[in-house]
Structure formats: C-alpha cells, structure tokens
Design an enzyme around this catalytic site. Structure first.
Site, short mmCIF file in Angstrom:
data_model
loop_
_atom_site.label_atom_id
_atom_site.label_comp_id
_atom_site.label_asym_id
_atom_site.label_seq_id
_atom_site.Cartn_x
_atom_site.Cartn_y
_atom_site.Cartn_z
N LEU A 143 33.17 78.67 46.56
CA LEU A 143 33.66 77.25 46.07
C LEU A 143 32.18 76.65 46.08
O LEU A 143 31.49 75.67 45.55
CB LEU A 143 34.97 76.89 46.89
CG LEU A 143 35.87 77.40 46.58
CD1 LEU A 143 36.61 76.50 48.39
CD2 LEU A 143 36.38 76.76 46.43
N GLY A 144 31.04 77.10 46.38
CA GLY A 144 29.82 76.24 46.76
C GLY A 144 28.82 77.52 47.31
O GLY A 144 29.11 78.37 48.09
N GLN A 145 27.70 77.02 46.91
CA GLN A 145 26.69 77.78 47.80
C GLN A 145 25.95 77.12 48.11
O GLN A 145 24.85 75.82 46.93
CB GLN A 145 25.46 78.55 46.62
CG GLN A 145 24.25 79.20 46.95
CD GLN A 145 24.97 80.81 48.32
OE1 GLN A 145 25.96 82.00 47.72
NE2 GLN A 145 24.22 80.77 49.20
N GLY A 146 24.77 77.46 49.22
CA GLY A 146 24.21 75.67 49.70
C GLY A 146 22.69 76.26 50.56
O GLY A 146 22.50 77.31 50.66
N PHE B 161 22.31 76.98 53.79
CA PHE B 161 22.73 77.62 54.55
C PHE B 161 23.76 78.77 54.50
O PHE B 161 23.95 79.62 55.11
CB PHE B 161 23.94 76.87 55.54
CG PHE B 161 22.83 75.89 56.45
CD1 PHE B 161 21.89 75.69 57.69
CD2 PHE B 161 22.87 74.39 55.52
CE1 PHE B 161 21.24 75.35 58.23
CE2 PHE B 161 22.08 73.74 56.31
CZ PHE B 161 21.00 73.87 57.69
N GLY B 162 24.55 78.91 52.93
CA GLY B 162 24.90 80.04 53.28
C GLY B 162 26.47 79.30 51.61
O GLY B 162 26.51 78.12 51.28
N VAL C 165 29.95 79.02 50.10
CA VAL C 165 31.19 78.93 51.09
C VAL C 165 32.84 78.93 49.63
O VAL C 165 32.57 79.20 48.86
CB VAL C 165 31.94 76.76 50.50
CG1 VAL C 165 33.23 77.11 51.74
CG2 VAL C 165 30.67 76.27 51.71
N LYS D 192 32.82 78.81 55.68
CA LYS D 192 31.77 78.63 55.00
C LYS D 192 31.15 79.27 56.28
O LYS D 192 31.43 79.68 57.35
CB LYS D 192 31.03 77.14 55.68
CG LYS D 192 29.27 76.68 55.75
CD LYS D 192 29.55 76.13 56.30
CE LYS D 192 29.33 74.02 55.35
NZ LYS D 192 28.33 73.34 56.34
N ASP E 193 24.10 61.35 57.01
CA ASP E 193 24.10 62.35 55.71
C ASP E 193 25.14 61.65 54.97
O ASP E 193 25.63 62.38 54.39
CB ASP E 193 23.54 63.42 55.97
CG ASP E 193 23.36 64.12 54.72
OD1 ASP E 193 22.74 63.07 53.64
OD2 ASP E 193 23.83 65.27 54.37
#
Length: 323
Positions: free
Chosen positions: A38-41, A43-44, A46, A61, A154
């Site tokens: 679903l996503g990449q940030g 921190f790692g 999802v 996550k 945030d």
C-alpha cells in the site's frame, strides 16, 4: 489471534492491544497472508494482509528495528503508545503489535481509500459541504486526543486516511487520523507542559512551533486550519521555501482568499478560517469552539464571533473584581 507453536511471548498494551513477540519473521506468515503493497515510507512498508484464521483484512506496517537510542525508536514507541490509548471512530485502530529480532509490525485497520492528499490531487478542490464533513470528523478526533493530553503535531492531508474509496462511501468521507510517530502526551495545560522542539511538515506547522518560543495543543488547531484551507482551494494558505521566511509571512500577513474558487465559498467558512489561522495561539479558536461553530452544523449564514483565551481570562478577572 492465532497462537503459534512454540507459543509466542504475548503482553498486552493499553486498550487490550496484544503485543506479541515472535521468534522470526517467517512466523508472521503463519498468521497473515500478505497482499498488495500500500505504501513505502522512511520507516518501512505498509501492506494489505489477511488474517488466516478469521479471513479479515488489515494493514500491516513493517518497520525495520531501529538502532537503540535513535530518534526512529522514539517515533515507533510514540505511535504504539498513543494508538494503544485511543478508541475513536476517526482515529486509526491498532489491532496488534508483533515484534521479531529484526522488525516491528503494527497491524491496523485497512483504509482502502488512500489519503486526502491523493484525493485532493484528483479532485483539485472539495466542495464546502464535503469539506465540512471532513473537518467535523477531524475536529472531533482532535478534541478527543486533546482531552487525553495527546498532541498529534503532524496533522496533514497525507496523515488523514479514507476508510473506503469514494465510490464505496457514498460521499460520507469516513476519515481516520493516522501516523502518530511525532505525537506527544503532555501533562495537561500549564507552563510546565509547553514544548519547544519543532517537528512536523513545514506548510502545516504552527508559527509558535517554528519560532521556538514554545507551543502546546493549539498547534494542532493551526494544522486543521491549513487542511481546511487546502481542501477548499487546493493550495496552502502560506508558502515559502524556508522556515524563517514562512514564519515572517505568517506573522506579518493575514490569511487571504485570492483564488477565484473562494467566490463560491461562504463568508462563514472564510471567517472561520481566519479564526483557525490566527498567528497568536491565544487568539486562535479552540478545537471545541470549532465543533460548536454554526458553519460545522451547516449554517453558513452566521458569522460566529469567537472568544479568544485572552478575552475569556479578562472576562473572568473582571467578574472576580466585581464580586
């Protein structure tokens, strides 16, 4: 939750969130089947995942374990600690935490509609009615957090998720506030609980946070104002490349409604924005006042004049002196 053999070490966080320690990463694949990324940030990643025993779908996550003492450790701990204390319809639900020697995995409710930033990019702007629904839900969630002395710090479009896709939710905008890595639990109001560390995303950051002079939960209200402004016109109210220039612009210039789209927005909404985007936090509308504002309930004909914290204090002192 399904138990493994040998039995994993299980603790319980606040709100009954299981904190389960596994021997290795492969053990998690015996509990969940991973699906779409679903996503990449920073921190790692999802992933969408299905719990094998119940066939329910979740978001996982995965965070590579940061080095002890690093800022990433604190952010992961913040996220887990805060979400373990929260039970609100418009805050992401944390189901469980799994820890191995290499990873920390947070299992939370699956939000299939993406985030508000993605949706705004597609729509270009939201109608006033759509914005009202979103801001009401957001303000209700933030009021809940503030009553528990939690400051998010945030709030931004990217951290507000949609439970369902727009086609599925029939325009109800079931939002979920997410990403509590920068959140902090204060000891309540008072000079001893003022924060000075600047964090968050620049265009959403309250001026008192930028200045370093100290801030409290009022910083979240500023962020709500920025989000509301962006939903209505597609652009932030103040833009500069550096923090100092942005702070200078905010302190010396009131919010303006120059884009043509504002001609279709009610005066009540625009006045509300000026109350949310007051540079001085003591003059800023509180989140509770926002929830009680006529615009939130759908009455766009009333310009509800807010009472600031300073005005309330003066009224109280005058009352005390008269008695």
């Amino acid at each position: 939750m399904e138990q493994l053999s040998p039995r994993p070490s299980t603790a319980t966080l606040e709100k009954g969130v299981p904190d389960i320690r596994l021997k290795n990463d492969a053990d998690l694949s015996k509990i969940y089947v991973y699906g779409t990324k679903l996503g990449q940030g920073g921190f790692g990643a999802v992933y969408e995942a299905t719990h094998i025993e119940t066939q329910t779908k979740w978001a996982i996550k995965e965070v590579c374990k940061p080095a002890p003492g690093s800022s990433k450790v604190k952010m992961v701990e913040n996220e887990i600690n805060c979400l373990s204390q929260i039970n609100h319809a418009h805050v992401i639900h944390l189901e469980a935490v799994y820890t191995t020697n290499k990873r920390i995995c947070l299992v939370s409710e699956l939000c299939k509609g993406g985030d508000l930033r993605q949706l705004l990019d597609k729509k270009k702007f939201f109608t006033e009615d759509e914005t009202r629904k979103i801001i009401f839900c957001l303000a209700d969630a933030v009021a809940y957090l503030h009553k528990r002395d939690i400051v998010h710090r945030d709030l931004k479009l990217e951290n507000i998720l949609l439970k369902n896709s727009l086609d599925e939710d029939d325009g109800t905008f079931d939002i979920k506030v997410a990403d509590f890595g920068l959140s902090v639990k204060t000891g309540g109001v008072g000079i001893n609980n003022i924060r000075t560390d600047a964090c968050g995303t620049l265009i959403y950051m309250a001026p008192e946070m930028m200045s370093g002079r100290g801030y409290s939960h009022w910083c979240d209200v500023w962020s709500i104002g920025v989000i509301m402004f962006m939903l209505l016109c597609g652009e932030p109210p103040f833009v500069c490349k550096t923090k100092n220039k942005l702070l200078d612009k905010i302190m010396n210039k009131q919010v303006e409604f120059t884009q043509p789209i504002w001609a279709k927005v009610s005066d009540a909404a625009k006045y509300l924005l000026t109350c949310l985007l007051k540079a001085e936090p003591a003059d800023r509308m509180s989140v509770q006042q926002l929830l009680e504002n006529p615009w939130i309930t759908g009455d766009t004909s009333v310009l509800c004049v807010q009472t600031s914290v300073l005005e309330m204090m003066c009224d109280y002192l005058e009352h005390e002196e008269s008695n």
